[in-house]
Design an enzyme around this catalytic site. Structure first.
Site, PDB file in Angstrom:
ATOM      1  N   CYS A  86       0.848  -1.206   0.000  1.00  0.00           N
ATOM      2  CA  CYS A  86       0.000   0.000   0.000  1.00  0.00           C
ATOM      3  C   CYS A  86       0.882   1.255   0.000  1.00  0.00           C
ATOM      4  CB  CYS A  86      -0.869   0.047   1.248  1.00  0.00           C
ATOM      5  SG  CYS A  86      -1.715  -1.502   1.602  1.00  0.00           S
TER       6      CYS A  86
HETATM    7  N1  GLN Z   1      -1.040  -6.539   4.347  1.00  0.00           N
HETATM    8  C1  GLN Z   1      -1.799  -5.339   4.298  1.00  0.00           C
HETATM    9  C2  GLN Z   1      -3.126  -5.501   3.569  1.00  0.00           C
HETATM   10  O1  GLN Z   1      -3.436  -6.537   3.044  1.00  0.00           O
HETATM   11  C3  GLN Z   1      -1.008  -4.217   3.658  1.00  0.00           C
HETATM   12  C4  GLN Z   1      -0.777  -4.541   2.214  1.00  0.00           C
HETATM   13  C5  GLN Z   1       0.145  -3.627   1.533  1.00  0.00           C
HETATM   14  O2  GLN Z   1       0.985  -2.906   2.086  1.00  0.00           O
HETATM   15  N2  GLN Z   1       0.016  -3.744   0.270  1.00  0.00           N
HETATM   16  O3  GLN Z   1      -3.874  -4.598   3.525  1.00  0.00           O
END
Ligand code: GLN
Length: 254
Positions: free
Chosen positions: A2
């Site tokens: 994210c």
């Molecule tokens: N693991 C977290 C989620 O699924 C953050 C994912 C991310 O940083 N892409 O939201």
């Protein structure tokens, strides 16, 4: 992974912070420039912000891409705040996809976001889950590694740890049982605390405010990259970055 961002500064509209900058969170949802894992961040988004005379932040979260929510753009134009935490999500496989899994997570005056993943979640994290009292474990905000991290952080805050200690101890405990990318972001509206562990993190501080973000929202010269393995603490006027050290274990009670 994210992209997330936190802001402290003079009253600023959510649109100015997230939507207007050339490479702000809106643009980062479909064309991030520094993202090392994943390509787009279209699995939902969330914004938490503090309003005058109220310690408890408001939250707006959706399971749709931020670019697909015209109503948010309208509200963001006229909503101003001195403290904001926002994220666009690229969901880790096997996690909840509804808005309950979109950061920021909240409790009382706290807002929290996680950029990264715990490898081996959920099967490999039994020892971490066992650190939590059943009530905390059963009230996880969503079925996602980030919600477990948030529960671990909250447990430490509830035990009296300062924000930096709560994040550092959580990172250390997770890395003891599993590999992971653990860029954590926490605010109570007065201070931003963040870790850079496996993913990118930048900050900028000037009279327009302090920004801590996964990546710069413009090409200005004043962005600083946070070295991997760091703990960052920021206020409206100051930023401190130091290496994450393993917090001292409490002495075992005899
Ligand atoms: N693991 C977290 C989620 O699924 C953050 C994912 C991310 O940083 N892409 O939201």
């Amino acid at each position: 992974m994210c992209r997330h961002l936190a802001f402290l500064g003079p009253p600023t509209s959510l649109a100015e912070l997230l939507l207007v900058p050339e490479h702000g969170l809106l643009r980062q949802s479909w064309a991030p420039r520094r993202q090392r894992y994943g390509t787009v961040n279209a699995d939902g988004f969330g914004v938490g912000w503090y309003a005058p005379r109220d310690d408890i932040p408001a939250r707006y979260r959706r399971a749709v891409p931020i670019w697909a929510d015209g109503s948010f753009a309208d509200v963001a134009r006229v909503t101003r705040s001195t403290a904001v935490l926002a994220a666009v999500r690229s969901a880790t496989a096997g996690t909840s996809l509804d808005e309950s899994a979109a950061a920021p997570y909240a409790h009382g005056r706290w807002l929290f976001s996680h950029n990264g993943r715990i490898e081996g979640w959920p099967d490999g994290v039994g020892r971490l889950a066992a650190q939590l009292p059943p009530s905390r474990l059963l009230s996880l905000e969503a079925q996602v590694d980030s919600a477990l991290l948030w529960a671990l952080v909250l447990e430490r805050l509830a035990a009296g740890a300062a924000a930096g200690e709560a994040l550092a101890r959580t990172v250390a405990d997770v890395l003891e049982v599993s590999a992971g990318r653990l860029n954590l972001l926490l605010t109570d509206g007065g201070t931003i605390t963040a870790t850079a562990v496996g993913d990118t993190l930048f900050w900028r501080s000037d009279p327009a405010g302090t920004l801590v973000a996964s990546e710069p929202s413009d090409d200005g010269p004043d962005w600083h990259e946070v070295p991997d393995g760091s703990l960052l603490t920021a206020t409206r006027t100051s930023v401190d970055v130091r290496p994450l050290t393993r917090p001292r274990k409490e002495p075992a009670t005899p």
